[in-house]
Design a protein around this motif. Structure first.
Motif, PDB file in Angstrom:
ATOM      1  N   GLY A 117     -10.990   4.939   7.227  1.00 36.26           N
ATOM      2  CA  GLY A 117     -12.219   4.609   6.401  1.00 36.26           C
ATOM      3  C   GLY A 117     -11.946   3.420   5.963  1.00 36.26           C
ATOM      4  N   HIS A 118     -12.857   2.815   4.824  1.00 35.68           N
ATOM      5  CA  HIS A 118     -12.679   1.400   4.299  1.00 35.68           C
ATOM      6  C   HIS A 118     -11.372   1.605   3.458  1.00 35.68           C
ATOM      7  CE1 HIS A 118     -13.326  -1.941   1.872  1.00 35.68           C
ATOM      8  NE2 HIS A 118     -13.791  -2.566   2.646  1.00 35.68           N
ATOM      9  N   ALA A 119     -10.376   0.815   3.352  1.00 38.61           N
ATOM     10  CA  ALA A 119      -9.462   0.515   2.447  1.00 38.61           C
ATOM     11  C   ALA A 119      -9.564   0.906   1.339  1.00 38.61           C
ATOM     12  CB  ALA A 119      -8.577  -0.794   2.497  1.00 38.61           C
ATOM     13  N   ASP A 120     -10.600   0.317   0.539  1.00 38.98           N
ATOM     14  CA  ASP A 120     -10.719   0.795  -0.903  1.00 38.98           C
ATOM     15  C   ASP A 120     -10.939   2.268  -1.050  1.00 38.98           C
ATOM     16  OD1 ASP A 120     -10.307  -1.846  -1.491  1.00 38.98           O
ATOM     17  OD2 ASP A 120     -12.491  -2.155  -1.788  1.00 38.98           O
ATOM     18  N   LEU A 121     -11.871   2.961  -0.189  1.00 37.52           N
ATOM     19  CA  LEU A 121     -12.170   4.418  -0.361  1.00 37.52           C
ATOM     20  C   LEU A 121     -10.904   5.203  -0.018  1.00 37.52           C
ATOM     21  CD1 LEU A 121     -15.593   4.610   1.582  1.00 37.52           C
ATOM     22  CD2 LEU A 121     -14.982   4.584  -0.790  1.00 37.52           C
ATOM     23  N   LEU A 122     -10.001   4.650   0.768  1.00 43.26           N
ATOM     24  CA  LEU A 122      -8.965   5.654   1.099  1.00 43.26           C
ATOM     25  C   LEU A 122      -7.630   5.243   0.121  1.00 43.26           C
ATOM     26  CD1 LEU A 122      -8.485   4.282   4.797  1.00 43.26           C
ATOM     27  CD2 LEU A 122      -8.531   6.823   4.055  1.00 43.26           C
ATOM     28  N   GLU A 123      -7.866   4.177  -0.765  1.00 39.11           N
ATOM     29  CA  GLU A 123      -6.870   3.937  -1.788  1.00 39.11           C
ATOM     30  C   GLU A 123      -7.314   4.963  -2.865  1.00 39.11           C
ATOM     31  OE1 GLU A 123      -4.207   2.454  -2.101  1.00 39.11           O
ATOM     32  OE2 GLU A 123      -4.233   0.599  -0.942  1.00 39.11           O
ATOM     33  N   ARG A 124      -8.624   5.208  -3.101  1.00 37.51           N
ATOM     34  CA  ARG A 124      -8.901   6.066  -4.320  1.00 37.51           C
ATOM     35  C   ARG A 124      -8.826   7.434  -3.916  1.00 37.51           C
ATOM     36  NH1 ARG A 124     -13.196   2.194  -4.965  1.00 37.51           N
ATOM     37  NH2 ARG A 124     -14.693   3.174  -3.591  1.00 37.51           N
ATOM     38  N   PHE A 125      -8.826   7.754  -2.647  1.00 38.96           N
ATOM     39  CA  PHE A 125      -8.543   9.050  -2.201  1.00 38.96           C
ATOM     40  C   PHE A 125      -7.196   9.588  -2.394  1.00 38.96           C
ATOM     41  CE2 PHE A 125      -7.919  12.142   1.611  1.00 38.96           C
ATOM     42  CZ  PHE A 125      -8.514  13.121   1.112  1.00 38.96           C
ATOM     43  N   SER A 126      -6.298   8.534  -1.845  1.00 35.63           N
ATOM     44  CA  SER A 126      -4.856   8.830  -1.901  1.00 35.63           C
ATOM     45  C   SER A 126      -4.278   9.090  -3.246  1.00 35.63           C
ATOM     46  CB  SER A 126      -4.224   8.070  -0.810  1.00 35.63           C
ATOM     47  OG  SER A 126      -4.197   6.622  -1.940  1.00 35.63           O
ATOM     48  N   ALA A 127      -5.113   8.470  -4.255  1.00 39.72           N
ATOM     49  CA  ALA A 127      -4.551   8.651  -5.707  1.00 39.72           C
ATOM     50  C   ALA A 127      -5.054   9.912  -6.332  1.00 39.72           C
ATOM     51  CB  ALA A 127      -5.087   7.539  -6.213  1.00 39.72           C
ATOM     52  N   ARG A 128      -5.593  10.822  -5.470  1.00 40.11           N
ATOM     53  CA  ARG A 128      -5.958  12.021  -6.136  1.00 40.11           C
ATOM     54  C   ARG A 128      -4.838  12.888  -6.114  1.00 40.11           C
ATOM     55  NH1 ARG A 128     -11.060  12.586  -7.218  1.00 40.11           N
ATOM     56  NH2 ARG A 128     -10.689  14.640  -7.623  1.00 40.11           N
ATOM     57  N   PRO A 129      -4.578  13.907  -7.126  1.00 39.72           N
ATOM     58  CA  PRO A 129      -3.342  14.818  -7.375  1.00 39.72           C
ATOM     59  C   PRO A 129      -3.454  15.705  -6.201  1.00 39.72           C
ATOM     60  CG  PRO A 129      -5.272  15.275  -8.859  1.00 39.72           C
ATOM     61  CD  PRO A 129      -5.555  14.324  -8.275  1.00 39.72           C
ATOM     62  N   HIS A 164       0.736  -1.343  -0.122  1.00 34.66           N
ATOM     63  CA  HIS A 164       0.021   0.095  -0.086  1.00 34.66           C
ATOM     64  C   HIS A 164       0.878   1.174   0.034  1.00 34.66           C
ATOM     65  CE1 HIS A 164      -4.084  -1.639   0.570  1.00 34.66           C
ATOM     66  NE2 HIS A 164      -3.582  -2.678   1.169  1.00 34.66           N
ATOM     67  N   LEU A 165       1.975   0.991   0.577  1.00 34.96           N
ATOM     68  CA  LEU A 165       2.739   2.483   1.023  1.00 34.96           C
ATOM     69  C   LEU A 165       3.414   2.616  -0.589  1.00 34.96           C
ATOM     70  CD1 LEU A 165       4.342   1.929   4.427  1.00 34.96           C
ATOM     71  CD2 LEU A 165       1.996   3.092   3.855  1.00 34.96           C
ATOM     72  N   VAL A 166       4.108   1.577  -1.143  1.00 40.94           N
ATOM     73  CA  VAL A 166       4.703   1.929  -2.404  1.00 40.94           C
ATOM     74  C   VAL A 166       3.847   2.035  -3.626  1.00 40.94           C
ATOM     75  CG1 VAL A 166       6.761   0.602  -1.488  1.00 40.94           C
ATOM     76  CG2 VAL A 166       5.044  -0.510  -2.971  1.00 40.94           C
ATOM     77  N   SER A 167       2.599   2.041  -3.505  1.00 40.68           N
ATOM     78  CA  SER A 167       1.612   1.901  -4.653  1.00 40.68           C
ATOM     79  C   SER A 167       1.163   3.462  -4.647  1.00 40.68           C
ATOM     80  CB  SER A 167       1.008   0.825  -4.646  1.00 40.68           C
ATOM     81  OG  SER A 167      -0.096   1.003  -3.597  1.00 40.68           O
ATOM     82  N   GLY A 168       1.336   4.127  -3.688  1.00 37.74           N
ATOM     83  CA  GLY A 168       0.560   5.425  -3.571  1.00 37.74           C
ATOM     84  C   GLY A 168       1.288   6.606  -2.925  1.00 37.74           C
ATOM     85  N   LYS A 169       0.583   7.551  -2.462  1.00 35.59           N
ATOM     86  CA  LYS A 169       0.945   8.700  -1.564  1.00 35.59           C
ATOM     87  C   LYS A 169       0.790   8.486  -0.051  1.00 35.59           C
ATOM     88  CE  LYS A 169      -0.532  11.823  -5.227  1.00 35.59           C
ATOM     89  NZ  LYS A 169      -1.266  12.908  -5.772  1.00 35.59           N
ATOM     90  N   MET A 170       0.464   7.193   0.344  1.00 36.15           N
ATOM     91  CA  MET A 170       0.430   7.034   1.593  1.00 36.15           C
ATOM     92  C   MET A 170       1.868   6.875   2.397  1.00 36.15           C
ATOM     93  SD  MET A 170      -2.640   4.286   1.800  1.00 36.15           S
ATOM     94  CE  MET A 170      -4.168   4.472   1.142  1.00 36.15           C
ATOM     95  N   LEU A 171       1.957   7.396   3.431  1.00 38.13           N
ATOM     96  CA  LEU A 171       3.278   7.519   4.288  1.00 38.13           C
ATOM     97  C   LEU A 171       3.228   6.299   5.559  1.00 38.13           C
ATOM     98  CD1 LEU A 171       3.700  11.552   4.668  1.00 38.13           C
ATOM     99  CD2 LEU A 171       4.622   9.685   2.840  1.00 38.13           C
ATOM    100  N   ASP A 172       2.046   5.826   5.813  1.00 30.71           N
ATOM    101  CA  ASP A 172       1.881   5.026   6.845  1.00 30.71           C
ATOM    102  C   ASP A 172       0.301   4.334   6.565  1.00 30.71           C
ATOM    103  OD1 ASP A 172       2.401   3.201   8.865  1.00 30.71           O
ATOM    104  OD2 ASP A 172       2.691   4.638  10.351  1.00 30.71           O
ATOM    105  N   TYR A 173       0.040   3.091   6.897  1.00 32.18           N
ATOM    106  CA  TYR A 173      -0.823   2.192   6.612  1.00 32.18           C
ATOM    107  C   TYR A 173      -1.198   1.214   7.728  1.00 32.18           C
ATOM    108  CZ  TYR A 173      -4.348  -0.818   4.001  1.00 32.18           C
ATOM    109  OH  TYR A 173      -5.259  -1.194   3.572  1.00 32.18           O
ATOM    110  N   ILE A 174      -2.167   1.371   8.519  1.00 35.82           N
ATOM    111  CA  ILE A 174      -2.541   0.352   9.382  1.00 35.82           C
ATOM    112  C   ILE A 174      -3.960  -0.260   9.203  1.00 35.82           C
ATOM    113  CG2 ILE A 174      -2.972  -0.276  11.934  1.00 35.82           C
ATOM    114  CD1 ILE A 174      -1.172   2.170  12.327  1.00 35.82           C
ATOM    115  N   GLU A 175      -4.138  -1.582   8.740  1.00 33.76           N
ATOM    116  CA  GLU A 175      -5.586  -2.055   8.664  1.00 33.76           C
ATOM    117  C   GLU A 175      -5.826  -2.590  10.129  1.00 33.76           C
ATOM    118  OE1 GLU A 175      -8.096  -5.344   5.896  1.00 33.76           O
ATOM    119  OE2 GLU A 175      -6.079  -4.592   5.592  1.00 33.76           O
ATOM    120  N   VAL A 176      -6.956  -2.323  10.536  1.00 31.58           N
ATOM    121  CA  VAL A 176      -7.365  -2.285  12.098  1.00 31.58           C
ATOM    122  C   VAL A 176      -8.227  -3.674  12.003  1.00 31.58           C
ATOM    123  CG1 VAL A 176      -8.724  -1.619  13.916  1.00 31.58           C
ATOM    124  CG2 VAL A 176      -7.197  -0.020  12.744  1.00 31.58           C
TER     125      VAL A 176
END
Length: 225
Positions: free
Chosen positions: A213-225, A139-151
């Protein structure tokens, strides 16, 4: 996997860590540094020699229930089985701890099949450190996330840079929750302590935001410019 019903260990009952591979040594070292009562158990004399004087440890074969009895395993409130190289040894040690009535047993698994076996014989918690770390790094290397914790069940917390559409606006103005289905928990500005988010919190381009939020929604949000 759901946790099994378990007893509550006594305060300061200590942690028994069996197996000094990378997982076990990292766990034992961290707990020892935090001032926890820790005892590591390892049967490989080379690893015992390597960590002697650096960790509280004994050389013993934990697959032997008598050895566990002799080192006082009954006195520990938590036991961690960090063995990953031998499924048979991992299962035997876990079964021995179950027979001893250890209040909390954490066991490392290297596959889903291994994990199911450990849970069925009585492990209260089964962890997959390699799989969990691999998923997190992906998750970290594929986008703009700096940290990722799935609860749990897809609910995730991430740290990231804010998209351009948030920069210079308050959270009420950017309306992120309604538009993207995620929640901004807090904002960390340079030189300023972390602040929990309110509708009036203004986000700048230099900030870091913490979102849930849900992982899928966060992935899409983090991909925004």
């Amino acid at each position: 996997m759901p946790d099994r019903e378990k007893k509550t260990p006594e305060r300061d009952a200590g942690v028994l860590i069996i197996g000094l591979g990378r997982f076990g040594t990292a766990l034992a070292s961290t707990l020892d540094r935090l001032g926890q009562d820790v005892l590591a158990v390892e049967r490989d004399e080379r690893l015992v020699a390597q960590w002697s004087g650096r960790l509280p440890l004994v050389e013993a074969d934990a697959t032997n229930p008598e050895a566990l009895e002799q080192l006082g395993a009954r006195d520990f409130g938590v036991a961690v089985v960090g063995i990953g190289s031998s499924l048979e040894a991992s299962v035997l040690v876990t079964a021995n701890l179950v027979d001893l009535g250890t209040p909390q047993i954490w066991a490392k698994a290297v596959s889903s099949e291994h994990g199911r076996i450990l849970q069925r014989i009585g492990a209260h918690h089964v962890v997959f450190p390699e799989a969990d770390a691999g998923s997190r790094v992906a998750h970290l290397v594929s986008g703009k996330m700096l940290d990722y914790i799935e609860v749990e069940d897809g609910f995730t917390i991430v740290k990231m840079r804010p998209p351009k559409e948030m920069q210079g606006f308050t959270l009420a103005q950017s309306n992120i929750r309604q538009r993207y289905g995620i929640t901004v928990i807090g904002v960390k500005s340079p030189g300023i302590e972390f602040q929990y988010a309110t509708p009036e919190t203004r986000v700048s381009s230099n900030d870091l935001i913490v979102c849930s939020g849900h992982a899928d929604l966060l992935e899409r949000f983090s991909a925004r410019p």
